[in-house]
Design a protein around this motif. Structure first.
Motif: not given
Length: 166
Positions: A15-17, A24-27, A64-65, A155-156
């Motif tokens: 899902l992240f990819e 992605k930057d926020e994560m 990335e991981n 929250a994210f």
């Protein structure tokens, strides 16, 4: 020691990819915040009278991981500076060890390559040493961090599902 397997991590990574660059930057920022908070908790719990353990604590974020690691990360089998960090953290069991003192040749100990034995002629004394048991201080384990990280990650995902992050 192998890292723990997290349930649903592969689905989350898939899902992240598929997410956008902003998400992605926020994560990445979120994982960095979690790592900094965890490191601060560990440093506040570190016993001060045990040398410079606080300097040995570090944090590593792998976006990335989806991993954030904190603690005594640069430890290599007793060869790093705060080699005593693990026994201070986890404690020491009572034990009796055999110690062999060696003579010095020209002011230095004769050392061989790794894995070779000490020369029998260099051993000048052998004695046993009793080591007392000592409980651990458990400064690396941060029990509150899991709840803090879960709240931030929830929250994210809530912001992501509402469309606040694209």
């Amino acid at each position: 020691m192998s890292p723990e397997r997290v349930a649903g991590l592969s689905a989350t990574q898939t899902l992240f990819e598929s997410m956008g660059d902003k998400a992605k930057d926020e994560m990445g920022v979120l994982l960095t915040e979690i790592a900094i908070e965890g490191l601060a908790q560990q440093q506040s719990r570190t016993p001060i009278d045990q040398g410079n353990l606080q300097a040995g604590l570090s944090a590593y974020v792998d976006v990335e991981n989806l991993r954030a690691r904190m603690g005594l990360l640069d430890m290599k089998a007793g060869r790093s500076r705060p080699f005593y960090g693990r026994p201070v953290d986890r404690g020491i069991r009572a034990q009796t060890v055999t110690v062999q003192r060696r003579r010095r040749v020209n002011g230095k100990l004769r050392t061989q390559s790794r894995g070779s034995r000490k020369r029998a002629s260099d051993i000048i004394a052998t004695y046993t040493l009793n080591i007392k048991a000592r409980p651990g201080t458990y400064f690396i384990e941060a029990p509150d961090l899991g709840a803090i990280a879960d709240g931030k990650i929830d929250a994210f995902w809530a912001d992501l599902s509402e469309g606040a992050i694209t």
